[in-house]
Design a protein around this motif. Structure first.
Motif, mmCIF file in Angstrom:
data_model
loop_
_atom_site.group_PDB
_atom_site.id
_atom_site.type_symbol
_atom_site.label_atom_id
_atom_site.label_comp_id
_atom_site.label_asym_id
_atom_site.label_seq_id
_atom_site.Cartn_x
_atom_site.Cartn_y
_atom_site.Cartn_z
ATOM 1 N N VAL A 1 44.557 32.842 47.115
ATOM 2 C CA VAL A 1 45.263 33.607 46.250
ATOM 3 C C VAL A 1 44.423 33.615 44.904
ATOM 4 C CG1 VAL A 1 47.512 34.151 44.873
ATOM 5 C CG2 VAL A 1 47.650 33.122 47.047
ATOM 6 N N ILE A 2 43.889 34.727 44.538
ATOM 7 C CA ILE A 2 43.104 34.823 43.411
ATOM 8 C C ILE A 2 43.773 36.041 42.381
ATOM 9 C CG2 ILE A 2 40.819 35.561 42.414
ATOM 10 C CD1 ILE A 2 39.526 34.419 44.579
ATOM 11 N N ALA A 3 44.450 35.685 41.399
ATOM 12 C CA ALA A 3 45.146 36.611 40.634
ATOM 13 C C ALA A 3 44.390 37.644 39.894
ATOM 14 C CB ALA A 3 46.218 36.140 39.749
ATOM 15 N N TRP B 1 38.609 50.646 38.633
ATOM 16 C CA TRP B 1 37.771 49.715 39.629
ATOM 17 C C TRP B 1 38.703 48.843 40.449
ATOM 18 C CZ3 TRP B 1 39.283 44.972 38.134
ATOM 19 C CH2 TRP B 1 39.833 45.031 36.760
ATOM 20 N N VAL B 2 40.115 48.872 40.333
ATOM 21 C CA VAL B 2 40.972 47.872 40.927
ATOM 22 C C VAL B 2 40.982 48.310 42.359
ATOM 23 C CG1 VAL B 2 43.258 47.127 41.341
ATOM 24 C CG2 VAL B 2 42.381 47.489 39.032
ATOM 25 N N ALA B 3 40.748 49.496 42.803
ATOM 26 C CA ALA B 3 40.722 49.679 44.313
ATOM 27 C C ALA B 3 39.608 49.130 45.085
ATOM 28 C CB ALA B 3 40.981 51.174 44.655
ATOM 29 N N ASP B 4 38.613 49.177 44.427
ATOM 30 C CA ASP B 4 37.265 48.330 45.069
ATOM 31 C C ASP B 4 37.600 47.051 45.263
ATOM 32 O OD1 ASP B 4 36.105 50.826 45.172
ATOM 33 O OD2 ASP B 4 34.953 50.716 43.365
ATOM 34 N N ALA C 1 37.590 44.537 48.471
ATOM 35 C CA ALA C 1 36.861 43.254 48.657
ATOM 36 C C ALA C 1 37.706 42.203 49.108
ATOM 37 C CB ALA C 1 36.021 43.200 47.274
ATOM 38 N N ALA C 2 38.907 42.114 48.395
ATOM 39 C CA ALA C 2 39.840 40.971 48.767
ATOM 40 C C ALA C 2 40.505 40.989 50.211
ATOM 41 C CB ALA C 2 40.943 41.083 47.677
ATOM 42 N N ARG C 3 40.641 42.316 50.426
ATOM 43 C CA ARG C 3 41.166 42.291 51.791
ATOM 44 C C ARG C 3 40.151 41.799 52.727
ATOM 45 N NH1 ARG C 3 43.819 46.988 49.956
ATOM 46 N NH2 ARG C 3 41.980 48.285 50.677
ATOM 47 N N THR C 4 38.848 42.252 52.794
ATOM 48 C CA THR C 4 37.752 41.647 53.495
ATOM 49 C C THR C 4 37.722 40.368 53.406
ATOM 50 O OG1 THR C 4 36.539 43.759 52.885
ATOM 51 C CG2 THR C 4 35.225 42.129 53.765
ATOM 52 N N LYS C 5 37.904 39.589 52.327
ATOM 53 C CA LYS C 5 37.647 38.510 52.321
ATOM 54 C C LYS C 5 38.863 37.388 52.943
ATOM 55 C CE LYS C 5 34.047 37.541 49.154
ATOM 56 N NZ LYS C 5 33.007 36.607 50.066
ATOM 57 N N GLY C 6 39.993 38.036 53.118
ATOM 58 C CA GLY C 6 41.348 37.591 53.482
ATOM 59 C C GLY C 6 41.716 36.769 52.353
ATOM 60 N N VAL C 7 41.692 37.540 51.286
ATOM 61 C CA VAL C 7 42.263 36.705 49.777
ATOM 62 C C VAL C 7 43.507 37.607 49.533
ATOM 63 C CG1 VAL C 7 41.692 36.218 47.396
ATOM 64 C CG2 VAL C 7 40.094 35.773 49.273
ATOM 65 N N GLU C 8 44.692 37.051 49.129
ATOM 66 C CA GLU C 8 45.551 37.694 48.299
ATOM 67 C C GLU C 8 45.170 37.892 46.977
ATOM 68 O OE1 GLU C 8 49.598 36.422 48.582
ATOM 69 O OE2 GLU C 8 49.190 35.220 50.178
ATOM 70 N N PRO D 1 33.952 43.230 42.518
ATOM 71 C CA PRO D 1 33.935 42.448 43.932
ATOM 72 C C PRO D 1 32.790 41.334 43.676
ATOM 73 C CG PRO D 1 33.997 44.980 44.070
ATOM 74 C CD PRO D 1 33.725 44.715 42.635
ATOM 75 N N LYS D 2 31.742 41.550 42.808
ATOM 76 C CA LYS D 2 30.746 40.527 42.867
ATOM 77 C C LYS D 2 31.371 39.278 42.169
ATOM 78 C CE LYS D 2 26.750 38.333 42.487
ATOM 79 N NZ LYS D 2 26.125 37.686 43.781
ATOM 80 N N ARG D 3 32.317 39.444 41.352
ATOM 81 C CA ARG D 3 32.946 38.363 40.513
ATOM 82 C C ARG D 3 34.121 37.733 41.351
ATOM 83 N NH1 ARG D 3 34.043 42.468 36.091
ATOM 84 N NH2 ARG D 3 32.112 42.462 34.716
ATOM 85 N N LEU D 4 34.499 38.429 42.328
ATOM 86 C CA LEU D 4 35.472 37.878 43.354
ATOM 87 C C LEU D 4 34.524 36.871 44.257
ATOM 88 C CD1 LEU D 4 38.286 37.759 44.909
ATOM 89 C CD2 LEU D 4 37.271 39.594 46.349
#
Length: 325
Positions: A165-167, A178-181, A185-192, A150-153
C-alpha cells in the motif's frame, strides 16, 4: 543684440544641450520582476541561479539590470496582488515561478513579457497557444509530469521491498492530470494506491493521521505547489508517522525527507534567466518555444533511511546524484 553676443550664446547652447540631451535620453536600467509562490529563505539559491542566467547574456543585477523579487510566503492568494504590484512598477519582464504565479501574472498583464515555470501543461490551461509557438506575451518552462510519478513509485518499491500500500498525497485544487498514469503503474506492480487529499495545512495533518488506518507502507507526494511550500511540515509528519516518502524536488531530501526525484530547479532557474535576458535584448516571447527540463536529480537521505530502518540498495546509491549522509 550684437552678432558676437549671439554667437557666444549659441556656442554655449551647443555645449549645454548635448549634456541635457544625454540626461534626458539615458535609459534607466531595465527591471525584471521575480514572482515566487514560496518564502525567500529556502529559495535564495533559485534567485541566484536566475541572476546567473541573466549574466550569461550580459545582464548583471545592480549594474545594468535590476531584479525585483516578490514572495507569496506560501500564501497563494497573495499572488494576484504581487503580480499587479510588479505591473504597476512597469517592469520589463516577469519571471513567474509555479502555476499560480504564472496564472496571476497572465491575468495582470497582456503586454509585459512573462517567463514561467509550471508543472502543468501550459497549453491545456491556456497559458500559451502551443509549446513551439507560444504566441502572446508568455513563454517559459514546463515540467510536464510524464513518466516521473511512475518512476517515483518504482524507486519507492525498490527502497521498501514488499510494499503493498503506497498512498498518494494530492492537492485537489492543483494539477493532477498525471494521476491516471500513476494508478496504471501501481496496478501493474500489484500495489494499492489510496489517494489522500489536502489543500491546506490542516488537511495535510489530517491526511497523515489517516495513514495508519490504510496500513500504508510508503507515501508519494503529489506535484503540488502547496507541498513544496509546506515541505518542512511534511518532513516533520513523515518522521512522526515513520512513513517512507518520496518528494518531487531535492529540497525535500535536503530538509530530511527520505528521497526525491525530479527536475533540477537550479538549472531551470538559470535557463529562465537566460530567457529573460533574451527578451531584454529584443526577442519576443512568442518566438521562444516553451522548453522542458533535461536534467533530473535523484537525492537520497541516508540518515533518514537509517532512522526508518531501511537499507538503501547499492544499485540505487550508484544511480543517485547525491547521497546525504
Amino acid at each position: 543684440m550684437r552678432r558676437r553676443e549671439i554667437l557666444v550664446l549659441l556656442g554655449g547652447a551647443t555645449i549645454a544641450c548635448p549634456r541635457a540631451a544625454v540626461r534626458a535620453y539615458q535609459k534607466a536600467k531595465p527591471v525584471v520582476g521575480y514572482l515566487h509562490f514560496a518564502s525567500p529563505s529556502p529559495f535564495v539559491y533559485q534567485v541566484d541561479a536566475f541572476r546567473r542566467g541573466l549574466a550569461e547574456d550580459g545582464y548583471f543585477d545592480g549594474k545594468n539590470v535590476v531584479v525585483e523579487t516578490r514572495w507569496a510566503e506560501g500564501q497563494i492568494e497573495r499572488l494576484p496582488a504581487l503580480a499587479a504590484d510588479l505591473v504597476g512598477a512597469k517592469v520589463d519582464v516577469i519571471a513567474a515561478l509555479g502555476p499560480p504565479a504564472a496564472k496571476a501574472a497572465k491575468r495582470a498583464t497582456t503586454t509585459i513579457p512573462i517567463v514561467f515555470l509550471v508543472g502543468i501543461d501550459p497549453v491545456a490551461v491556456g497559458l500559451v497557444a502551443s509549446l513551439s509557438h507560444p504566441g502572446g506575451n508568455l513563454t517559459g518552462f514546463s515540467q510536464l509530469a510524464g513518466a516521473l510519478p511512475p518512476k517515483r513509485l518504482e524507486l519507492l518499491c525498490e527502497l521498501v521491498p514488499g510494499a503493498k500500500v503506497i498512498a498518494l498525497l494530492v492537492n485537489p485544487n492543483e494539477n493532477s492530470e498525471w494521476v491516471a498514469d500513476l494508478q496504471l503503474a501501481a496496478r501493474t506492480k500489484g500495489v494499492e494506491l489510496p489517494i489522500l487529499k489536502a489543500s491546506n495545512e490542516g488537511e495535510i495533518d489530517a491526511a497523515f493521521a489517516a495513514l495508519a488506518g490504510l496500513h500504508t507502507d510508503a507515501l508519494i507526494e503529489g506535484d503540488a505547489v502547496l507541498f513544496m511550500a509546506r515541505r518542512e511540515q511534511l518532513v516533520a509528519l513523515e518522521r512522526r508517522y515513520r512513513v517512507p516518502a518520496i518528494g518531487r524536488f531535492r529540497e525535500f531530501a535536503d530538509d530530511g525527507g527520505l528521497i526525491s526525484y525530479g527536475p533540477d530547479l537550479t538549472d531551470i532557474n538559470r535557463q529562465i534567466g537566460v530567457y529573460a535576458a533574451k527578451i531584454l535584448s529584443g526577442t519576443r516571447p512568442a518566438d521562444l518555444p516553451v522548453q522542458q527540463p533535461t536534467k533530473f536529480q535523484l537525492v537520497i537521505n541516508l540518515k533518514t533511511a537509517k532512522a526508518l530502518g531501511l537499507t538503501v540498495p547499492a544499485s540505487m546509491l550508484d544511480l543517485a546524484d547525491e547521497v546525504i549522509e
